[in-house]
Every structure is written in structure tokens, then in C-alpha cells.
Motif scaffolding. Structure first.
Motif, PDB file in Angstrom:
ATOM      1  N   GLN A 190       0.834  -1.206   0.000  1.00  0.00           N
ATOM      2  CA  GLN A 190       0.000   0.000   0.000  1.00  0.00           C
ATOM      3  C   GLN A 190       0.870   1.258   0.000  1.00  0.00           C
ATOM      4  O   GLN A 190       0.546   2.236  -0.675  1.00  0.00           O
ATOM      5  CB  GLN A 190      -0.937  -0.004   1.204  1.00  0.00           C
ATOM      6  N   VAL A 191       1.963   1.213   0.729  1.00  0.00           N
ATOM      7  CA  VAL A 191       2.898   2.352   0.719  1.00  0.00           C
ATOM      8  C   VAL A 191       3.473   2.544  -0.677  1.00  0.00           C
ATOM      9  O   VAL A 191       3.562   3.677  -1.193  1.00  0.00           O
ATOM     10  CB  VAL A 191       4.013   2.148   1.753  1.00  0.00           C
ATOM     11  N   LEU A 192       3.864   1.444  -1.324  1.00  0.00           N
ATOM     12  CA  LEU A 192       4.392   1.533  -2.684  1.00  0.00           C
ATOM     13  C   LEU A 192       3.349   2.070  -3.658  1.00  0.00           C
ATOM     14  O   LEU A 192       3.674   2.842  -4.564  1.00  0.00           O
ATOM     15  CB  LEU A 192       4.890   0.157  -3.143  1.00  0.00           C
ATOM     16  N   VAL A 193       2.100   1.673  -3.479  1.00  0.00           N
ATOM     17  CA  VAL A 193       1.025   2.172  -4.336  1.00  0.00           C
ATOM     18  C   VAL A 193       0.855   3.677  -4.165  1.00  0.00           C
ATOM     19  O   VAL A 193       0.675   4.411  -5.147  1.00  0.00           O
ATOM     20  CB  VAL A 193      -0.294   1.428  -4.041  1.00  0.00           C
ATOM     21  N   ILE A 194       0.921   4.156  -2.935  1.00  0.00           N
ATOM     22  CA  ILE A 194       0.802   5.602  -2.688  1.00  0.00           C
ATOM     23  C   ILE A 194       1.922   6.356  -3.403  1.00  0.00           C
ATOM     24  O   ILE A 194       1.687   7.388  -4.044  1.00  0.00           O
ATOM     25  CB  ILE A 194       0.811   5.881  -1.171  1.00  0.00           C
ATOM     26  N   VAL A 195       3.142   5.828  -3.306  1.00  0.00           N
ATOM     27  CA  VAL A 195       4.271   6.473  -3.983  1.00  0.00           C
ATOM     28  C   VAL A 195       4.082   6.432  -5.500  1.00  0.00           C
ATOM     29  O   VAL A 195       4.284   7.437  -6.197  1.00  0.00           O
ATOM     30  CB  VAL A 195       5.592   5.785  -3.588  1.00  0.00           C
ATOM     31  N   LEU A 196       3.674   5.265  -6.026  1.00  0.00           N
ATOM     32  CA  LEU A 196       3.488   5.113  -7.468  1.00  0.00           C
ATOM     33  C   LEU A 196       2.373   6.016  -7.981  1.00  0.00           C
ATOM     34  O   LEU A 196       2.538   6.694  -9.011  1.00  0.00           O
ATOM     35  CB  LEU A 196       3.175   3.653  -7.794  1.00  0.00           C
ATOM     36  N   TYR A 197       1.240   6.048  -7.293  1.00  0.00           N
ATOM     37  CA  TYR A 197       0.119   6.869  -7.744  1.00  0.00           C
ATOM     38  C   TYR A 197       0.462   8.362  -7.689  1.00  0.00           C
ATOM     39  O   TYR A 197       0.030   9.141  -8.537  1.00  0.00           O
ATOM     40  CB  TYR A 197      -1.118   6.590  -6.898  1.00  0.00           C
ATOM     41  N   THR A 198       1.241   8.739  -6.687  1.00  0.00           N
ATOM     42  CA  THR A 198       1.671  10.149  -6.616  1.00  0.00           C
ATOM     43  C   THR A 198       2.570  10.487  -7.798  1.00  0.00           C
ATOM     44  O   THR A 198       2.413  11.535  -8.425  1.00  0.00           O
ATOM     45  CB  THR A 198       2.411  10.411  -5.294  1.00  0.00           C
ATOM     46  N   ALA A 199       3.503   9.590  -8.114  1.00  0.00           N
ATOM     47  CA  ALA A 199       4.396   9.817  -9.254  1.00  0.00           C
ATOM     48  C   ALA A 199       3.616   9.881 -10.561  1.00  0.00           C
ATOM     49  O   ALA A 199       3.864  10.755 -11.409  1.00  0.00           O
ATOM     50  CB  ALA A 199       5.449   8.714  -9.320  1.00  0.00           C
TER      51      ALA A 199
END
Length: 390
Positions: free
Chosen positions: A356-365
Motif C-alpha cells: 500500500q505504501v508503494l502504491v501511494i508512492v506510485l500513484y503520486t508519481a
């Protein structure tokens, strides 16, 4: 996309115009002006990243188990990113205060704001109304024109982020009067008002506006009123009273500003949690804490942008260039990213906390990068002017 929005809400305004309309007289003045503009663009770039992160974490709270460690970590980031409204208003006021007083023309000023603010506001309210109709959440036939006018244009509710353009229009009308009060003696060589007294006066005025709303106006959606942001507007104008006033303040007081910002955030965070979790809340403490933290954070983020100018390595130069271009195209990213995040929010969301943390970073990028790529693709073309007023 489910959006977690505090009172006052957070969003991103369009980039203000560049400093001045004439050219400096010497090469040194040109270089100094360019450097000042560079840190301002860098700060706008950092802040648009934070606004996308704010929206991504707001949606991420729906997927994290309520009350768990991941939930409160994501919520802390979401509360941290509330600094974006005061930061952009602070920058807008500072840039406007730096522009030459003698060359100000109401006709030219209002014309540029109509093109760069009013037109995008009307157009994108219509576009997002159409987007909601296509996605099945818009008003039914027969009510669409009324919805476009009110609550769309009159209340800034064409989509969850568009209220800020309504706020920006109000701010555009207010800034010339604030500058006239605080900066009018600059071209006569008079020293600007002392910053401490200006800050105290602005804080007292802000508290007065809170009390007027409490006892007279009774408005719930105060975040769309320019008067709710007196502190960053007045401080930005005061610090723009002379070209290097902010950078000098940061050089002298960076340690104190960082410490004060950290303390303010720590004191505000419990109220920020309570507001989202619908727990008992002292509204005055929440509002005062929000004002104190976000104004200090605006100063700190601006100072961090100044510090980035000192990194002369190839990587540092690339980072500054990327953030600067992002700052120059922040309006485009602001207007486009909600559609992209709506699509991403329909994709399967992972259960493990690390993913979920990785998804937040990816979606922000993705929320920053794809709109930025589109904006650069059409930059300088007629389509860009039609869509974004620039």
C-alpha cells in the motif's frame, strides 16, 4: 475517488505571474531576479507534488485498516500536506508584492487574471461536470445547467478541487489592496514595516475573522473564502516588500523556523486526527493550530527551496530543473490529476501494508508525471491557451 478534506480544505492554486514586466538594467540584476524566480518555481514544484500526495493519501485511508499503524501513518502524511494552500498563497502574495508598483495597471491586471483564472475556472467546471455525467455521478438531464451555475461556479463545487480557482479569483482581487497597504513606500525608498508587527496584526485580524464567522456569518465552507487565509497573504506581501527580504530572514532564522514548525505540527496533529475521525473537537484549537502549522510550513518549504539552489552537483541541477518546470506547469497538473487518480482508484488495491505504501508512492508519481508530460507536449500551442489560459 474518495477525498479526505479538512476545514479549511487543501488544494493547489495556479502559478502566479512572474516578477515584474520590465527588464532589469544590469546583468547582475538579471541574474539575481532569475535566481529569485528559480526558488519560487522550485517551491511551486514541491508543493504540487504535495497536493497530489494529499489526494492520494486521502483515498489511501479507505484501504488501510482504521486505527492501525498504517492508517495513522497515512493520516499523518495527509495532515502534513495541508500546508499546500498557505504555501501557494504565500508565494502568490510574495511574487505580486515584488512586481513594480509604478507599472501596475488595473486593466492589464484584470485582463490577465480573466485569461489565466476565470477562463480555466469556467471551462474546467464544465469539463468536470461532463466527466461526472459520463462516470454516472453527475446531475440528471434537466438539472445540469443549474448545477453548472450553482453549486458549480458560485460555490466552486464543479469537482472536489475546483473550489480553489474560485478562491484564487478572490485572492487576485484582494492582493492589490494588501500590497497598497504594506508595500507602497518601497519606490520612495522607505523601509518596509517591521515583520514582527505585521505578523501580530495579521494574526489578530485572522482571529477577528474567525470570531465574526462564529457569531455573524455562520459559514461552514469557510475554506473557499480568501479572508480565511489572511496570514499567508499578509506575510507573503510583507516579505515581498523588498527583493531579498525572505532569503535574508531564512538565512538568519532557519533554525528557529524549523523548530517552530515541528512544534506546531506536533501540537496540531491530535486535532487533525480528531477532525478526520469525527471525534470531539475544539474548533478554535483546531483552526488556530492549522493556521500556525501551515503558515510556518509555508515558510519552511520556501526556505528548503532556497537551500536547493546551493546544490551544484549534476543531480542537484537536474532536480532543480525538474522541480522548476513542474512549478511553471503546476496549474496544468492541478487541473488534470483528479481524472487520472479517479481511474487509478478503480484498480485493485493491495492488502499488505508495504504494498500500500508503494502504491501511494506510485500513484503520486503518476498523478504528477503524466499530467506534466501532457502539459509539456502542448506547451506553447494554441490548445494549451484554450485549456489552461497560458
Amino acid at each position: 475517488m474518495t477525498e479526505i478534506r479538512p476545514a479549511p480544505p487543501s488544494a493547489i492554486p495556479p502559478s502566479p505571474d512572474r516578477i515584474g514586466e520590465g527588464q532589469p538594467d544590469t546583468a547582475r540584476e538579471t541574474a539575481n531576479a532569475g535566481q529569485r524566480l528559480e526558488w519560487l518555481d522550485i517551491c511551486r514544484g514541491l508543493t504540487i507534488v504535495l497536493v497530489v500526495l494529499h489526494h492520494v493519501t486521502g483515498a489511501g485511508l479507505d484501504h488501510a485498516p482504521t486505527g492501525g499503524k498504517l492508517y495513522f501513518a497515512v493520516l499523518s502524511v495527509n495532515r502534513f500536506t495541508q500546508l499546500v494552500v498557505p504555501t501557494f498563497l504565500f508565494l502568490s502574495a510574495l511574487v505580486f508584492a515584488l512586481s513594480p508598483l509604478s507599472r501596475f495597471s488595473w486593466r492589464r491586471y484584470l485582463s490577465s487574471r480573466a485569461r489565466q483564472l476565470l477562463w480555466p475556472y469556467v471551462l474546467w467546471t464544465a469539463l468536470y461536470l461532463g466527466f461526472q455525467i459520463v462516470t454516472g455521478v453527475g446531475p440528471v438531464a434537466g438539472q445540469r445547467l443549474a448545477a453548472f451555475w450553482n453549486p458549480g461556479l458560485l460555490q466552486g463545487k464543479g469537482y472536489f478541487h475546483l473550489y480553489y480557482l474560485l478562491l484564487a479569483l478572490q485572492v487576485a482581487l484582494l492582493l492589490p489592496f494588501i500590497r497598497a497597504l504594506l508595500v507602497r513606500g518601497r519606490e520612495q525608498g522607505r523601509r518596509p514595516l517591521r515583520l514582527g508587527w505585521v505578523a501580530l496584526g495579521a494574526a489578530a485580524l485572522q482571529l477577528g475573522i474567525y470570531l465574526v464567522n462564529l457569531r455573524v456569518w455562520h459559514l461552514n465552507n469557510v475554506g473557499v473564502l480568501s479572508l480565511w487565509y489572511v496570514l499567508p497573504l499578509v506575510l507573503g506581501t510583507a516579505l515581498g516588500a523588498s527583493p531579498d527580504r525572505f532569503t535574508a530572514l531564512w538565512a538568519r532564522r532557519k533554525g528557529w523556523l524549523l523548530a517552530a514548525c515541528g512544534v506546531a505540527f506536533a501540537l496540531y496533529l491530535p486535532s487533525g486526527f480528531a477532525e478526520v475521525l469525527h471525534r470531539p473537537l475544539n474548533v478554535l484549537a483546531y483552526t488556530a493550530g492549522n493556521w500556525a502549522y501551515t503558515v510556518l510550513a509555508a515558510l519552511v518549504l520556501s526556505g528548503v527551496s532556497v537551500e536547493l539552489l546551493r546544490y551544484t552537483s549534476p543531480l542537484g541541477e537536474k532536480l532543480r530543473h525538474l522541480l522548476g518546470r513542474l512549478g511553471q506547469l503546476s496549474l496544468q497538473v492541478y487541473l488534470l490529476h483528479p481524472m487520472l487518480l479517479w481511474v487509478l482508484d478503480r484498480l485493485p488495491y493491495p492488502k499488505p501494508a508495504a504494498l500500500q505504501v508503494l502504491v501511494i508512492v506510485l500513484y503520486t508519481a503518476l498523478g504528477v508525471g503524466l499530467p506534466l508530460a501532457f502539459a509539456r507536449l502542448i506547451e506553447g500551442r494554441r490548445l494549451s491557451v484554450w485549456l489552461f489560459g497560458r
